[in-house]
Design an enzyme around this catalytic site. Structure first.
Site, PDB file in Angstrom:
ATOM      1  N   LEU A  65       0.816  -1.222   0.000  1.00 29.44           N
ATOM      2  CA  LEU A  65       0.000   0.000   0.000  1.00 29.44           C
ATOM      3  C   LEU A  65       0.850   1.272   0.000  1.00 29.44           C
ATOM      4  CD1 LEU A  65      -2.909  -0.936   2.461  1.00 29.44           C
ATOM      5  CD2 LEU A  65      -2.683  -1.424   0.025  1.00 29.44           C
ATOM      6  N   ASN A  68     -10.778  -1.485   0.006  1.00 27.70           N
ATOM      7  CA  ASN A  68      -9.856  -2.621  -0.025  1.00 27.70           C
ATOM      8  C   ASN A  68      -9.891  -3.299   1.343  1.00 27.70           C
ATOM      9  OD1 ASN A  68      -7.793  -4.460  -0.273  1.00 27.70           O
ATOM     10  ND2 ASN A  68      -6.277  -3.004  -1.019  1.00 27.70           N
ATOM     11  N   CYS A 103      -6.362  -6.705   1.589  1.00 26.71           N
ATOM     12  CA  CYS A 103      -4.983  -6.682   1.097  1.00 26.71           C
ATOM     13  C   CYS A 103      -4.148  -7.712   1.853  1.00 26.71           C
ATOM     14  CB  CYS A 103      -4.368  -5.302   1.274  1.00 26.71           C
ATOM     15  SG  CYS A 103      -2.653  -5.218   0.712  1.00 26.71           S
ATOM     16  N   LYS A 124     -14.150  -4.773  -1.798  1.00 26.97           N
ATOM     17  CA  LYS A 124     -13.252  -5.730  -2.438  1.00 26.97           C
ATOM     18  C   LYS A 124     -12.922  -6.833  -1.447  1.00 26.97           C
ATOM     19  CE  LYS A 124      -9.295  -5.969  -5.547  1.00 26.97           C
ATOM     20  NZ  LYS A 124      -8.255  -5.191  -6.240  1.00 26.97           N
TER      21      LYS A 124
END
Length: 295
Positions: free
Chosen positions: A58, A112, A115, A143
């Site tokens: 990130l 997100n 991740c 997501k």
């Protein structure tokens, strides 16, 4: 053609490759966090036989610098902009979404929630979505990870919490070893795995979630041909995102758009969107026949 093509977050730098971004129907940014991040130490990318591992971590300028500097430049590209946001707590997600809520150049916010290259927030995905929903009226896409045991249950939870759509799927954790030293090829050892091998997993997740919730789904994972895209549509996707293929073939969007139309037409569909959820409908038909006890 009514099936939109996007890039998967982190797989395209629109400012470095604006013509590629303009060949898409919408551009999805790298995941932005509240504070600037340098990302993980190198080595951060490793190719494998059937895909790619990444452990970027990130990396980004932080939400304020992004909104002030990057977002106006992205808006000048003339393509719809989706902003991917992430963080390490519900407060982080809420802060990012609140900062973007008044930005006219942001069409959609992608959360997100999965991740594999950073520490996870302590809250559940549904709690993160609820925190984001409370701070913005922008469309929110959640997501999700393909690693959860029951992705359909996860989909129901985030939709109930306020998600307007789903992005399926994120990368899945993988490990590659150096053939000589037998040590991990990435500095953090494990990274997010993408590419061809992810495609059947993505199809299964899209298929499960299309049966569970009635929201738009962006399908992604191992897409490199028009047929791959059509398969995701048949499994329930309403849009398709390209990821790893963009590293080796940045001109892929135009090629896939043509192939998608041709593959749909070859199967009798005037528009690729007409094939949406045909696999799901077949399952429903099979279950109905079975429950009726007829062949």
């Amino acid at each position: 053609m009514s099936i939109s093509l996007l890039n998967a977050s982190g797989c395209l730098d629109a400012l470095a490759a604006p013509e590629v971004a303009r060949s898409l129907d919408a551009f999805v940014t790298k995941t932005i966090t509240p504070e600037p991040r340098e990302g993980n130490p190198p080595v951060r990318i490793a190719e494998t036989e059937h895909g790619m591992l990444n452990s970027i971590g990130l990396q980004g300028p932080g939400i304020d610098a992004f909104a002030a500097t990057h977002l106006p430049r992205l808006g000048a590209l003339g393509v719809e902009v989706w902003v991917s946001v992430g963080g390490f707590s519900a407060e982080d997600f809420a802060l990012c979404c609140a900062r973007l809520d008044g930005e006219e150049g942001v069409a959609t916010i992608e959360l997100n929630l999965s991740c594999p290259n950073v520490d996870e927030a302590p809250e559940t995905a549904a709690e993160l979505v609820a925190a984001a929903r409370a701070t913005t009226k922008k469309p929110l896409y959640a997501k999700l990870s393909p690693a959860q045991w029951d992705v359909a249950a996860g989909a129901r939870a985030v939709v109930d919490a306020g998600a307007d759509g789903l992005s399926l799927v994120n990368t899945i954790r993988g490990l590659a070893l150096d053939p000589v030293t037998l040590r991990p090829r990435l500095a953090r050892a494990v990274g997010g795995y993408s590419g061809d091998a992810l495609r059947p997993i993505a199809l299964a997740c899209v298929y499960a979630c299309a049966n569970a919730v009635d929201v738009p789904i962006v399908g992604m994972g191992g897409v490199s041909t028009g047929l791959h895209a059509l398969e995701l549509v048949a499994a329930g996707a309403s849009a398709v995102a390209l990821g790893t293929i963009l590293f080796s073939d940045p001109l892929a969007p135009a090629r896939l758009r043509d192939q998608l139309g041709a593959e749909a037409a070859a199967r009798g569909f005037e528009d690729p969107a007409d094939a949406r959820s045909i696999a799901v409908a077949q399952l429903e038909k099979t279950l109905q026949i079975g429950s009726n006890g007829t062949p």
